[in-house]
Design an enzyme around this catalytic site. Sequence first.
Site, PDB file in Angstrom:
ATOM      1  N   ASN A 123      26.921  36.709  62.907  1.00 59.50           N
ATOM      2  CA  ASN A 123      26.652  35.698  61.884  1.00 59.50           C
ATOM      3  C   ASN A 123      25.306  35.862  61.188  1.00 59.50           C
ATOM      4  O   ASN A 123      25.147  35.517  60.020  1.00 59.50           O
ATOM      5  CB  ASN A 123      26.719  34.305  62.531  1.00 59.50           C
ATOM      6  CG  ASN A 123      26.849  33.201  61.506  1.00 59.50           C
ATOM      7  OD1 ASN A 123      27.653  33.291  60.585  1.00 59.50           O
ATOM      8  ND2 ASN A 123      26.054  32.152  61.664  1.00 59.50           N
ATOM      9  N   LYS A 175      44.919  70.043  57.653  1.00 58.09           N
ATOM     10  CA  LYS A 175      44.816  69.718  56.232  1.00 58.09           C
ATOM     11  C   LYS A 175      46.032  70.280  55.495  1.00 58.09           C
ATOM     12  O   LYS A 175      46.572  71.288  55.922  1.00 58.09           O
ATOM     13  CB  LYS A 175      43.531  70.309  55.638  1.00 58.09           C
ATOM     14  CG  LYS A 175      42.243  69.934  56.366  1.00 58.09           C
ATOM     15  CD  LYS A 175      41.861  68.491  56.169  1.00 58.09           C
ATOM     16  CE  LYS A 175      40.518  68.181  56.837  1.00 58.09           C
ATOM     17  NZ  LYS A 175      40.095  66.788  56.632  1.00 58.09           N
ATOM     18  N   HIS A 294      37.737  58.596  66.553  1.00 53.29           N
ATOM     19  CA  HIS A 294      37.212  58.840  65.206  1.00 53.29           C
ATOM     20  C   HIS A 294      36.417  57.614  64.766  1.00 53.29           C
ATOM     21  O   HIS A 294      36.780  56.486  65.106  1.00 53.29           O
ATOM     22  CB  HIS A 294      38.344  59.126  64.219  1.00 53.29           C
ATOM     23  CG  HIS A 294      37.860  59.765  62.950  1.00 53.29           C
ATOM     24  ND1 HIS A 294      37.227  59.045  61.947  1.00 53.29           N
ATOM     25  CD2 HIS A 294      37.902  61.053  62.519  1.00 53.29           C
ATOM     26  CE1 HIS A 294      36.903  59.871  60.961  1.00 53.29           C
ATOM     27  NE2 HIS A 294      37.296  61.092  61.279  1.00 53.29           N
TER      28      HIS A 294
END
Length: 475
Positions: A123, A175, A294
Amino acid sequence: MSPQTETKASVGFKAGVKDYKLNYYTPDYVTKDTDILAAFRVTPQPGVPPEEAGAAVAAESSTGTWTTVWTDGLTSLDRYKGRCYHIEPVAGEDNQYICYVAYPLDLFEEGSVTNMFTSIVGNVFGFKALRALRLEDLRIPTSYVKTFQGPPHGIQVERDKLNKYGRPLLGCTIKPKLGLSAKNYGRAVYECLRGGLDFTKDDENVNSQPFMRWRDRFLFCAEALFKAQAETGEIKGHYLNATAGTCEEMMKRAVFARELGVPIVMHDYLTGGFTANTTLAHYCRDNGLLLHIHRAMHAVIDRQKNHGIHFRVLAKALRMSGGDHIHAGTVVGKLEGEREITLGFVDLLRDDFIEKDRSRGIYFTQDWVSLPGVLPVASGGIHVWHMPALTEIFGDDSVLQFGGGTLGHPWGNAPGAVANRVALEACVQARNEGRDLAREGNEIIRAACKWSPELAAACEVWKEIKFEFEAMDTL
């Protein structure tokens, strides 16, 4: 209201607003071994004294609120309140201070990173009296550390499971990260593992999309790694990302991975959340799965120098919540990371006892007692020319992860993996022979090229690739 009631209400309670520093700035306080200690970088608003700003942080992250309340009298605030016990100016910065705050251990639920962060940073970061606020470091007392399981297995157990010693482990992120079918994805995994890598990896945002549902990916990747194991005689792994929209779905994926017999799963611990991460870590401990972590979304939290949470705090939190690997920057690649600061939190991940060292950003001595260590993962814009530096910087207990640096090889995925493995073995051998990797690294790689055409081709492709930007994460 009767006169009698009015009299009782006035005894021991005076309504109104008090300066925080009257109750929460205590420069004479002697910290306890059981306190959680925090170092905040505080930038007060103009006109707010640093003592008031530091006290406000201590108050709003523990027992305080903006006004005196009558229920303060029903408990012992001196026992439970946070205390700002020391303030020092930040060298070279105007109106910035390091404020040290001590929190009693009773403020925190045992074994809950979620509760710890909800209290300390939940907060106070929106407080108007502060222009900016950054949590630089935490000291976790041993009495609190012992309430956490921590990493499912740790560095030594992982090496024993994989039967791999004396060198960094090698990985590769498949990839393109999105768009491949499950079968083509599995094919890329097989080629990389067959070529000599220890691990391949789902990217952080590979979950269960229309082009590749999670169950199909898990099946094809398991087939790929078992085939590569049979051909190479080495234990292989693929980080199967179990991150999902619900904890129940996440656990379903982890259970399926265990049933397939694969050695490791993966989780995005910041986007997935600490509660989900701790749940998964406990399951992995109980069922023999390694857990790769990750840090997707970390730069949203830790990139700004004067506001947010430094990654060393997020790294400590991960060690408590549980993970066997975590991405930690590269120093030499495309992602943020200044050397000494990076090595500071790498030590906080791996070592049992880390001394205070402000030159590396370590504000407190940290004793992890028996909590297992975490392997740092170097990943992001690295290739074979970086191998000597990575081996020298991170040492054996690390994972060096080349995505484009494997899959971008002109001859294909398997030759890319061969090039990385040859470069690593050459660097480890040279280091063991007493050679200086920092000074002789390029010479070592060129010599290895003479007997590895795959490495020679990789060196030619990436000889001009550099990422030369000044690191923002400095002291």
